[in-house]
Design a protein around this motif. Structure first.
Motif, PDB file in Angstrom:
ATOM      1  N   ILE A   1      52.413 -13.585 -12.168  1.00 18.79           N
ATOM      2  CA  ILE A   1      53.404 -13.298 -11.134  1.00 18.79           C
ATOM      3  C   ILE A   1      53.154 -11.941 -10.223  1.00 18.79           C
ATOM      4  O   ILE A   1      53.088 -11.036 -11.058  1.00 18.79           O
ATOM      5  CB  ILE A   1      54.906 -13.561 -11.300  1.00 18.79           C
ATOM      6  CG1 ILE A   1      55.472 -12.923 -12.287  1.00 18.79           C
ATOM      7  CG2 ILE A   1      55.001 -15.184 -11.678  1.00 18.79           C
ATOM      8  CD1 ILE A   1      56.898 -12.645 -12.310  1.00 18.79           C
ATOM      9  N   GLU A   2      53.514 -11.746  -9.045  1.00 22.94           N
ATOM     10  CA  GLU A   2      53.748 -10.771  -8.492  1.00 22.94           C
ATOM     11  C   GLU A   2      55.099 -10.533  -8.053  1.00 22.94           C
ATOM     12  O   GLU A   2      55.547 -11.682  -7.725  1.00 22.94           O
ATOM     13  CB  GLU A   2      52.803 -10.433  -7.152  1.00 22.94           C
ATOM     14  CG  GLU A   2      51.318 -10.461  -7.593  1.00 22.94           C
ATOM     15  CD  GLU A   2      50.761  -9.392  -8.728  1.00 22.94           C
ATOM     16  OE1 GLU A   2      51.294  -8.452  -9.006  1.00 22.94           O
ATOM     17  OE2 GLU A   2      49.983 -10.077  -9.519  1.00 22.94           O
ATOM     18  N   ALA A   3      55.651  -9.609  -8.029  1.00 23.33           N
ATOM     19  CA  ALA A   3      57.045  -9.134  -7.628  1.00 23.33           C
ATOM     20  C   ALA A   3      57.325  -7.978  -6.709  1.00 23.33           C
ATOM     21  O   ALA A   3      56.459  -6.867  -6.890  1.00 23.33           O
ATOM     22  CB  ALA A   3      58.017  -9.059  -8.751  1.00 23.33           C
ATOM     23  N   THR A   4      58.294  -8.254  -5.828  1.00 23.27           N
ATOM     24  CA  THR A   4      58.527  -6.756  -5.224  1.00 23.27           C
ATOM     25  C   THR A   4      58.904  -5.655  -6.242  1.00 23.27           C
ATOM     26  O   THR A   4      59.422  -5.689  -7.349  1.00 23.27           O
ATOM     27  CB  THR A   4      59.996  -7.047  -4.268  1.00 23.27           C
ATOM     28  OG1 THR A   4      61.091  -7.730  -5.401  1.00 23.27           O
ATOM     29  CG2 THR A   4      59.789  -7.960  -3.170  1.00 23.27           C
TER      30      THR A   4
ATOM     31  N   HIS B   1      42.695  -7.294  -8.005  1.00 17.52           N
ATOM     32  CA  HIS B   1      43.824  -6.846  -9.264  1.00 17.52           C
ATOM     33  C   HIS B   1      44.986  -6.744  -8.602  1.00 17.52           C
ATOM     34  O   HIS B   1      45.092  -6.188  -7.661  1.00 17.52           O
ATOM     35  CB  HIS B   1      43.365  -5.825  -9.921  1.00 17.52           C
ATOM     36  CG  HIS B   1      44.069  -5.630 -11.322  1.00 17.52           C
ATOM     37  ND1 HIS B   1      44.660  -6.674 -11.777  1.00 17.52           N
ATOM     38  CD2 HIS B   1      44.238  -4.493 -12.224  1.00 17.52           C
ATOM     39  CE1 HIS B   1      45.498  -6.065 -13.095  1.00 17.52           C
ATOM     40  NE2 HIS B   1      45.005  -4.876 -13.311  1.00 17.52           N
ATOM     41  N   HIS B   2      45.915  -7.371  -9.339  1.00 16.53           N
ATOM     42  CA  HIS B   2      47.496  -7.209  -8.645  1.00 16.53           C
ATOM     43  C   HIS B   2      47.475  -8.571  -7.622  1.00 16.53           C
ATOM     44  O   HIS B   2      48.846  -8.495  -6.943  1.00 16.53           O
ATOM     45  CB  HIS B   2      47.858  -5.813  -8.238  1.00 16.53           C
ATOM     46  CG  HIS B   2      47.867  -4.819  -9.350  1.00 16.53           C
ATOM     47  ND1 HIS B   2      48.282  -5.119 -10.644  1.00 16.53           N
ATOM     48  CD2 HIS B   2      47.130  -3.723  -9.406  1.00 16.53           C
ATOM     49  CE1 HIS B   2      48.324  -4.136 -11.259  1.00 16.53           C
ATOM     50  NE2 HIS B   2      47.445  -3.245 -10.667  1.00 16.53           N
ATOM     51  N   ARG B   3      46.723  -9.388  -7.469  1.00 10.14           N
ATOM     52  CA  ARG B   3      47.124 -10.570  -6.739  1.00 10.14           C
ATOM     53  C   ARG B   3      47.242 -11.584  -7.742  1.00 10.14           C
ATOM     54  O   ARG B   3      46.358 -11.860  -8.565  1.00 10.14           O
ATOM     55  CB  ARG B   3      45.973 -10.822  -5.708  1.00 10.14           C
ATOM     56  CG  ARG B   3      46.137 -10.354  -4.289  1.00 10.14           C
ATOM     57  CD  ARG B   3      47.572 -10.467  -3.866  1.00 10.14           C
ATOM     58  NE  ARG B   3      47.736 -11.929  -3.463  1.00 10.14           N
ATOM     59  CZ  ARG B   3      47.697 -12.402  -2.013  1.00 10.14           C
ATOM     60  NH1 ARG B   3      46.896 -11.970  -1.229  1.00 10.14           N
ATOM     61  NH2 ARG B   3      47.800 -13.868  -2.375  1.00 10.14           N
TER      62      ARG B   3
END
Ligand code: AMP
Ligand code: MG
Length: 190
Positions: free
Chosen positions: A13-16, A161-163
């Protein structure tokens, strides 16, 4: 409920996020659920998927866009968190499958956000922590980040990276390597 063992759902997951703490009145929320099923018969990752989720208690900061590439306009087109969890259940039978993520962050975030939004937890209790597995299999005395694990295993980091979808795909490749490409060592028959 018996668990399906045809595939492992690798999730990232990515988060705010912000450089420091969330601004007053905002909280960290899931904005992308990256998913890459690892097929246990084919022994390879299947198509990766990005499920964008619209945040309702926070906004995508410039810092967050810089880290993840995700913009507020993109996540505004996303599903609600409730719909996204329903999608995981409906399309991926997520409550019946083993799932995996890199560390405990993703699992904790799902538990917390499901509670906060009164949404049914979409996963089973069979969770594999790939970060711990890497350290165990490689005999490390501390856990390492995903990029370092790829480097140690000589697996290329593909995508951004980070997607979530790209991270999930790279974690699926790490897991596949640990499961099927680690040479057998020290096992002798007597
Ligand atoms: P990752 O799976 O490593 O992309 O990280 C998941 C989430 O953790 C990101 O979407 C951010 O919300 C948060 N995060 C990761 N790295 C950082 C960082 N350097 N600073 C702030 N938040 C971060
Ligand atoms: Mg990620």
């Amino acid at each position: 409920m018996s668990i399906l063992l045809d595939r492992i759902l690798v999730v990232d997951i990515e988060a705010t996020c912000w450089r420091g703490h969330p601004p007053l009145g905002q909280e960290r929320e899931i904005i992308e659920i990256g998913l890459c099923p690892l097929d246990l018969k084919l022994r390879q990752p299947l198509a990766k998927e990005s499920i964008l989720v619209q945040p309702t208690r926070s906004q995508v900061s410039a810092f967050c866009t810089e880290l993840t590439t995700l913009t507020q306009a993109q996540v505004d087109e996303g599903l609600s968190f409730r719909q996204a969890c329903g999608f995981l259940r409906g399309q991926h039978q997520s409550q019946k499958r083993m799932w995996a993520s890199y560390g405990e962050y993703d699992r904790h975030k799902f538990v917390k956000q499901c509670k906060a939004f009164n949404v049914k937890y979409p996963f089973s209790d069979r969770h594999l922590n790939v970060k711990s597995l890497v350290a165990i299999v490689l005999g490390l005395n501390h856990e390492v980040g995903m990029a370092k694990a790829l480097e140690l295993l000589k697996i290329p980091l593909e995508g951004t990276h980070h997607r979530g979808d790209d991270d999930a795909f790279n974690v699926a490749k790490i897991l596949a390597h640990l499961l099927w490409q680690t040479p057998e060592i020290g096992i002798t028959s007597s």
